[in-house]
Design a protein around this motif. Structure first.
Motif, PDB file in Angstrom:
ATOM      1  N   LEU A 208       0.817  -1.204   0.000  1.00  6.24           N
ATOM      2  CA  LEU A 208       0.000   0.000   0.000  1.00  6.24           C
ATOM      3  C   LEU A 208       0.860   1.268   0.000  1.00  6.24           C
ATOM      4  O   LEU A 208       0.444   2.306  -0.530  1.00  6.24           O
ATOM      5  CB  LEU A 208      -0.954  -0.005   1.201  1.00  6.24           C
ATOM      6  CG  LEU A 208      -1.927   1.168   1.297  1.00  6.24           C
ATOM      7  CD1 LEU A 208      -2.872   1.214   0.096  1.00  6.24           C
ATOM      8  CD2 LEU A 208      -2.727   1.091   2.601  1.00  6.24           C
ATOM      9  N   ASP A 209       2.050   1.208   0.559  1.00  3.78           N
ATOM     10  CA  ASP A 209       2.918   2.383   0.583  1.00  3.78           C
ATOM     11  C   ASP A 209       3.332   2.833  -0.819  1.00  3.78           C
ATOM     12  O   ASP A 209       3.837   3.950  -0.987  1.00  3.78           O
ATOM     13  CB  ASP A 209       4.169   2.104   1.419  1.00  3.78           C
ATOM     14  CG  ASP A 209       3.890   2.127   2.908  1.00  3.78           C
ATOM     15  OD1 ASP A 209       2.817   2.624   3.315  1.00  3.78           O
ATOM     16  OD2 ASP A 209       4.738   1.643   3.680  1.00  3.78           O
ATOM     17  N   LEU A 210       3.119   1.998  -1.809  1.00  2.00           N
ATOM     18  CA  LEU A 210       3.470   2.355  -3.182  1.00  2.00           C
ATOM     19  C   LEU A 210       2.264   2.768  -4.017  1.00  2.00           C
ATOM     20  O   LEU A 210       2.418   3.079  -5.197  1.00  2.00           O
ATOM     21  CB  LEU A 210       4.179   1.179  -3.865  1.00  2.00           C
ATOM     22  CG  LEU A 210       5.447   0.664  -3.174  1.00  2.00           C
ATOM     23  CD1 LEU A 210       6.015  -0.531  -3.937  1.00  2.00           C
ATOM     24  CD2 LEU A 210       6.488   1.766  -3.056  1.00  2.00           C
ATOM     25  N   PHE A 211       1.073   2.783  -3.422  1.00  2.00           N
ATOM     26  CA  PHE A 211      -0.117   2.974  -4.250  1.00  2.00           C
ATOM     27  C   PHE A 211      -0.222   4.384  -4.825  1.00  2.00           C
ATOM     28  O   PHE A 211      -0.948   4.605  -5.798  1.00  2.00           O
ATOM     29  CB  PHE A 211      -1.376   2.550  -3.504  1.00  2.00           C
ATOM     30  CG  PHE A 211      -2.164   3.624  -2.794  1.00  2.00           C
ATOM     31  CD1 PHE A 211      -3.551   3.626  -2.886  1.00  2.00           C
ATOM     32  CD2 PHE A 211      -1.563   4.596  -1.998  1.00  2.00           C
ATOM     33  CE1 PHE A 211      -4.312   4.575  -2.227  1.00  2.00           C
ATOM     34  CE2 PHE A 211      -2.315   5.548  -1.332  1.00  2.00           C
ATOM     35  CZ  PHE A 211      -3.694   5.550  -1.462  1.00  2.00           C
ATOM     36  N   GLN A 212       0.520   5.356  -4.286  1.00  2.00           N
ATOM     37  CA  GLN A 212       0.496   6.696  -4.856  1.00  2.00           C
ATOM     38  C   GLN A 212       1.202   6.758  -6.207  1.00  2.00           C
ATOM     39  O   GLN A 212       1.143   7.785  -6.887  1.00  2.00           O
ATOM     40  CB  GLN A 212       1.125   7.700  -3.882  1.00  2.00           C
ATOM     41  CG  GLN A 212       0.441   7.810  -2.527  1.00  2.00           C
ATOM     42  CD  GLN A 212      -0.952   8.428  -2.589  1.00  2.00           C
ATOM     43  OE1 GLN A 212      -1.603   8.412  -3.615  1.00  2.00           O
ATOM     44  NE2 GLN A 212      -1.414   8.960  -1.476  1.00  2.00           N
ATOM     45  N   ARG A 213       1.853   5.684  -6.607  1.00  2.00           N
ATOM     46  CA  ARG A 213       2.454   5.633  -7.938  1.00  2.00           C
ATOM     47  C   ARG A 213       1.398   5.424  -9.023  1.00  2.00           C
ATOM     48  O   ARG A 213       1.692   5.589 -10.218  1.00  2.00           O
ATOM     49  CB  ARG A 213       3.480   4.501  -8.023  1.00  2.00           C
ATOM     50  CG  ARG A 213       4.642   4.645  -7.057  1.00  2.00           C
ATOM     51  CD  ARG A 213       5.666   3.542  -7.248  1.00  2.00           C
ATOM     52  NE  ARG A 213       6.767   3.671  -6.301  1.00  2.00           N
ATOM     53  CZ  ARG A 213       7.929   3.036  -6.412  1.00  2.00           C
ATOM     54  NH1 ARG A 213       8.144   2.232  -7.456  1.00  2.00           N
ATOM     55  NH2 ARG A 213       8.888   3.203  -5.517  1.00  2.00           N
ATOM     56  N   LEU A 214       0.196   5.016  -8.631  1.00  2.00           N
ATOM     57  CA  LEU A 214      -0.869   4.716  -9.579  1.00  2.00           C
ATOM     58  C   LEU A 214      -1.750   5.937  -9.795  1.00  2.00           C
ATOM     59  O   LEU A 214      -1.948   6.739  -8.877  1.00  2.00           O
ATOM     60  CB  LEU A 214      -1.721   3.551  -9.064  1.00  2.00           C
ATOM     61  CG  LEU A 214      -0.964   2.272  -8.704  1.00  2.00           C
ATOM     62  CD1 LEU A 214      -1.919   1.245  -8.124  1.00  2.00           C
ATOM     63  CD2 LEU A 214      -0.249   1.715  -9.933  1.00  2.00           C
ATOM     64  N   SER A 215      -2.283   6.068 -11.002  1.00  2.00           N
ATOM     65  CA  SER A 215      -3.231   7.129 -11.321  1.00  2.00           C
ATOM     66  C   SER A 215      -4.559   6.508 -11.722  1.00  2.00           C
ATOM     67  O   SER A 215      -4.590   5.536 -12.492  1.00  2.00           O
ATOM     68  CB  SER A 215      -2.715   8.004 -12.472  1.00  2.00           C
ATOM     69  OG  SER A 215      -1.573   8.737 -12.078  1.00  2.00           O
ATOM     70  N   VAL A 216      -5.655   7.071 -11.203  1.00  2.00           N
ATOM     71  CA  VAL A 216      -6.998   6.623 -11.552  1.00  2.00           C
ATOM     72  C   VAL A 216      -7.826   7.880 -11.804  1.00  2.00           C
ATOM     73  O   VAL A 216      -8.252   8.557 -10.868  1.00  2.00           O
ATOM     74  CB  VAL A 216      -7.618   5.760 -10.432  1.00  2.00           C
ATOM     75  CG1 VAL A 216      -9.067   5.414 -10.758  1.00  2.00           C
ATOM     76  CG2 VAL A 216      -6.812   4.480 -10.240  1.00  2.00           C
ATOM     77  N   ASP A 217      -8.034   8.215 -13.068  1.00  2.00           N
ATOM     78  CA  ASP A 217      -8.698   9.449 -13.438  1.00  2.00           C
ATOM     79  C   ASP A 217     -10.221   9.309 -13.376  1.00  2.00           C
ATOM     80  O   ASP A 217     -10.753   8.185 -13.397  1.00  2.00           O
ATOM     81  CB  ASP A 217      -8.291   9.853 -14.857  1.00  2.00           C
ATOM     82  CG  ASP A 217      -6.813  10.190 -14.963  1.00  2.00           C
ATOM     83  OD1 ASP A 217      -6.251  10.676 -13.962  1.00  2.00           O
ATOM     84  OD2 ASP A 217      -6.232   9.968 -16.047  1.00  2.00           O
ATOM     85  N   PRO A 218     -10.936  10.431 -13.337  1.00  2.00           N
ATOM     86  CA  PRO A 218     -12.404  10.357 -13.332  1.00  2.00           C
ATOM     87  C   PRO A 218     -12.943   9.581 -14.526  1.00  2.00           C
ATOM     88  O   PRO A 218     -12.526   9.785 -15.668  1.00  2.00           O
ATOM     89  CB  PRO A 218     -12.824  11.832 -13.390  1.00  2.00           C
ATOM     90  CG  PRO A 218     -11.703  12.554 -12.726  1.00  2.00           C
ATOM     91  CD  PRO A 218     -10.466  11.823 -13.165  1.00  2.00           C
TER      92      PRO A 218
END
Length: 242
Positions: free
Chosen positions: A177-187
């Motif tokens: 979970l500490d790496l999940f900010q590497r992912l992008s999920v746009d509207p």
């Protein structure tokens, strides 16, 4: 092993105001968000959807209703199924505040660099790890239910929120979970996961314009082959979903 289409809600009034909506009631899609949802409904039209599982918050419900308003290849779409565990992270005292102000808080750095340790302050504040746990529990339970009710070739849609979908994708990718900010999920983007007995397969991420017709179930003459190798990765790389 059903195919899960993870859909983030369309752009909301909170997105355009740059505030952290959380569970604030009355946050709706803006004009762009409604257009995004209507466009996705057309892209989804060739795909038979066995179930829509939706966060209770208005922006997700509105997105899902737009998706369900366009018939699938077999006719009208199934009714929406509301799932509390797919709701947004509970941000506690951060709810409703401007992102530019929250970026000055000491906790902001933890959210960015060590999100598994981040617990949002105030009454009802939730940890990101807790959010991930309940979202994964919901996704796995519904995936098993869809398989039991509709078969392993079924496709279902979960309409949720950016951080929730990122947390689900991080787990499917084997990321902490500490790496999940590497992912992008746009509207109104689509991410696709298939849970096999051995491992999840992440088939698409943050797609805002691709053809979704390839995720319709394969023809009957090919199904036995797909099932036999359902947990195996193709050595050398697959030939695609078509």
């Amino acid at each position: 092993m059903p195919t899960l289409l993870l859909v983030r809600h369309g752009r909301s009034t909170a997105n355009t105001a740059a505030v952290l909506a959380g569970w604030t009631p009355g946050v709706h899609l803006d004009d762009t968000g409604r257009a995004q949802a209507e466009g996705l409904a057309q892209r989804l039209a060739p795909v038979p959807v066995a179930d829509f599982v939706v966060s209770p918050l208005e922006r997700c419900q509105e997105t899902a209703r737009a998706l369900g308003a366009v018939d699938g290849p077999a006719g009208p779409r199934p009714a929406l199924r509301t799932e509390e565990r797919l709701g947004e992270c509970k941000y506690g005292d951060w709810t409703g505040k401007a992102l530019k102000d929250l970026a000055k808080e000491p906790l902001w750095r933890t959210v960015q660099s060590h999100p598994s340790a981040a617990v949002f302050p105030g009454e009802g504040g939730e940890g990101l790890a807790t959010m991930q746990h309940r979202a994964l529990e919901a996704v796995r339970e519904h995936d098993a239910r869809v398989a039991a009710e509709h078969g392993d070739d079924a496709v279902w849609v979960a309409v949720s929120h950016g951080d929730v979908i990122k947390a689900v994708l991080a787990d499917a990718l084997g990321m902490h979970l500490d790496l999940f900010q590497r992912l992008s999920v746009d509207p109104c983007s689509v991410s696709v996961v298939r849970y096999a007995p051995l491992r999840p397969f992440v088939l698409r991420m943050n797609d805002s314009g691709g053809d979704l017709a390839g995720f319709a179930p394969a023809r009957k003459k090919r199904r036995s082959t797909r099932r036999a190798a359902s947990s195996d990765a193709v050595v050398g790389g697959s030939t695609g979903s078509a």
